[in-house]
Design an enzyme around this catalytic site. Sequence first.
Site, PDB file in Angstrom:
ATOM      1  N   LYS A 148      -4.747 -41.600  35.302  1.00 26.15           N
ATOM      2  CA  LYS A 148      -3.735 -40.621  35.708  1.00 26.15           C
ATOM      3  C   LYS A 148      -4.126 -39.223  35.212  1.00 26.15           C
ATOM      4  O   LYS A 148      -5.041 -39.084  34.378  1.00 26.15           O
ATOM      5  CB  LYS A 148      -2.374 -41.068  35.142  1.00 26.15           C
ATOM      6  CG  LYS A 148      -1.900 -42.422  35.696  1.00 26.15           C
ATOM      7  CD  LYS A 148      -0.553 -42.812  35.097  1.00 26.15           C
ATOM      8  CE  LYS A 148      -0.087 -44.163  35.617  1.00 26.15           C
ATOM      9  NZ  LYS A 148       1.242 -44.543  35.064  1.00 26.15           N
ATOM     10  N   TYR A 201       3.893 -45.599  44.680  1.00 28.12           N
ATOM     11  CA  TYR A 201       4.995 -45.992  43.789  1.00 28.12           C
ATOM     12  C   TYR A 201       6.275 -46.341  44.553  1.00 28.12           C
ATOM     13  O   TYR A 201       7.363 -46.252  43.993  1.00 28.12           O
ATOM     14  CB  TYR A 201       5.259 -44.883  42.768  1.00 28.12           C
ATOM     15  CG  TYR A 201       4.259 -44.871  41.616  1.00 28.12           C
ATOM     16  CD1 TYR A 201       4.073 -46.010  40.821  1.00 28.12           C
ATOM     17  CD2 TYR A 201       3.519 -43.740  41.318  1.00 28.12           C
ATOM     18  CE1 TYR A 201       3.156 -46.011  39.774  1.00 28.12           C
ATOM     19  CE2 TYR A 201       2.598 -43.733  40.256  1.00 28.12           C
ATOM     20  CZ  TYR A 201       2.435 -44.882  39.492  1.00 28.12           C
ATOM     21  OH  TYR A 201       1.542 -44.882  38.444  1.00 28.12           O
ATOM     22  N   ARG A 246      -3.355 -47.909  26.438  1.00 25.03           N
ATOM     23  CA  ARG A 246      -2.095 -47.195  26.201  1.00 25.03           C
ATOM     24  C   ARG A 246      -1.713 -47.239  24.721  1.00 25.03           C
ATOM     25  O   ARG A 246      -1.189 -46.270  24.173  1.00 25.03           O
ATOM     26  CB  ARG A 246      -0.981 -47.802  27.064  1.00 25.03           C
ATOM     27  CG  ARG A 246      -1.121 -47.441  28.547  1.00 25.03           C
ATOM     28  CD  ARG A 246      -0.213 -48.302  29.404  1.00 25.03           C
ATOM     29  NE  ARG A 246      -0.164 -47.873  30.802  1.00 25.03           N
ATOM     30  CZ  ARG A 246       0.415 -48.583  31.755  1.00 25.03           C
ATOM     31  NH1 ARG A 246       0.995 -49.750  31.465  1.00 25.03           N
ATOM     32  NH2 ARG A 246       0.428 -48.145  32.999  1.00 25.03           N
ATOM     33  N   ASN A 306       1.362 -42.329  30.304  1.00 22.17           N
ATOM     34  CA  ASN A 306       0.721 -43.577  29.838  1.00 22.17           C
ATOM     35  C   ASN A 306      -0.692 -43.787  30.404  1.00 22.17           C
ATOM     36  O   ASN A 306      -1.217 -44.901  30.395  1.00 22.17           O
ATOM     37  CB  ASN A 306       1.627 -44.785  30.069  1.00 22.17           C
ATOM     38  CG  ASN A 306       1.889 -45.062  31.529  1.00 22.17           C
ATOM     39  OD1 ASN A 306       1.352 -44.389  32.404  1.00 22.17           O
ATOM     40  ND2 ASN A 306       2.704 -46.063  31.790  1.00 22.17           N
ATOM     41  N   HIS A 356      -3.151 -46.505  35.488  1.00 19.12           N
ATOM     42  CA  HIS A 356      -2.463 -47.472  36.345  1.00 19.12           C
ATOM     43  C   HIS A 356      -3.365 -48.666  36.601  1.00 19.12           C
ATOM     44  O   HIS A 356      -4.575 -48.509  36.783  1.00 19.12           O
ATOM     45  CB  HIS A 356      -2.104 -46.842  37.694  1.00 19.12           C
ATOM     46  CG  HIS A 356      -1.679 -47.867  38.706  1.00 19.12           C
ATOM     47  ND1 HIS A 356      -0.388 -48.333  38.784  1.00 19.12           N
ATOM     48  CD2 HIS A 356      -2.392 -48.551  39.642  1.00 19.12           C
ATOM     49  CE1 HIS A 356      -0.325 -49.255  39.744  1.00 19.12           C
ATOM     50  NE2 HIS A 356      -1.521 -49.410  40.278  1.00 19.12           N
ATOM     51  N   GLU A 394      -2.921 -51.790  47.239  1.00 17.08           N
ATOM     52  CA  GLU A 394      -3.292 -50.506  46.633  1.00 17.08           C
ATOM     53  C   GLU A 394      -4.735 -50.118  46.957  1.00 17.08           C
ATOM     54  O   GLU A 394      -5.023 -48.945  47.198  1.00 17.08           O
ATOM     55  CB  GLU A 394      -3.057 -50.577  45.119  1.00 17.08           C
ATOM     56  CG  GLU A 394      -1.569 -50.661  44.786  1.00 17.08           C
ATOM     57  CD  GLU A 394      -1.259 -50.877  43.312  1.00 17.08           C
ATOM     58  OE1 GLU A 394      -0.065 -50.785  42.954  1.00 17.08           O
ATOM     59  OE2 GLU A 394      -2.185 -51.156  42.524  1.00 17.08           O
TER      60      GLU A 394
END
Length: 158
Positions: free
Chosen positions: A18, A58, A111, A121, A124, A135
């Site tokens: 991320k 999401y 994490r 965090n 993904h 995905e």
Amino acid sequence: MGVVIYTKIMERTFIAIKPDGVQRGLVGEIIRRFENKGFVLLGLKMVNVSKELAEEHYSVHRERPFFPGLVKFITSGPVVAMVWGGEGVVAAARKIIGATNPLTAEPGTIRGDYGANIGRNLIHGSDAIETAQREISLWFKEEELIDWQPALTPWVYE
Ligand code: IDP
Ligand code: MG
């Protein structure tokens, strides 16, 4: 011999570093953990995520109070999108990543080692095989994925 078994047990998962992971210079550290484990990198690209892609990725969380902030966060800077392969890689990657909230994620997980807030965090990972398929096709064109086997495969797989 090992190569044949490897083909049969191959599973794929979608992993994304991320914007916070990219900004904090953790791309190499995160990739290293998956490489060291013995998983195989099958696709990788840097993406400026559109609002449409973020909302679709999401979509299961659409009604949650954190959804608008999550979409804003994921679109706030470049993301490193990847596909990793290996036996049981979907569940195993979730273990490497750790619990959603970095404050309760075990030390030793990504994490747990690098995060301090649920809204930042770092990474993904797909939560199930079907989710991974959805995905991967959302983020990658089939021709962007490389079907290859590392020469070390017989030293990683029986
Ligand atoms: P996961 O990433 O561990 O699968 P999910 O429950 O699927 O966790 O949530 C998706 C993402 O939404 C999380 O990784 C996190 O970035 C964000 N998120 C989840 N819960 C919260 C929250 O309570 N506050 C802020 N962000 C959250
Ligand atoms: Mg999830």
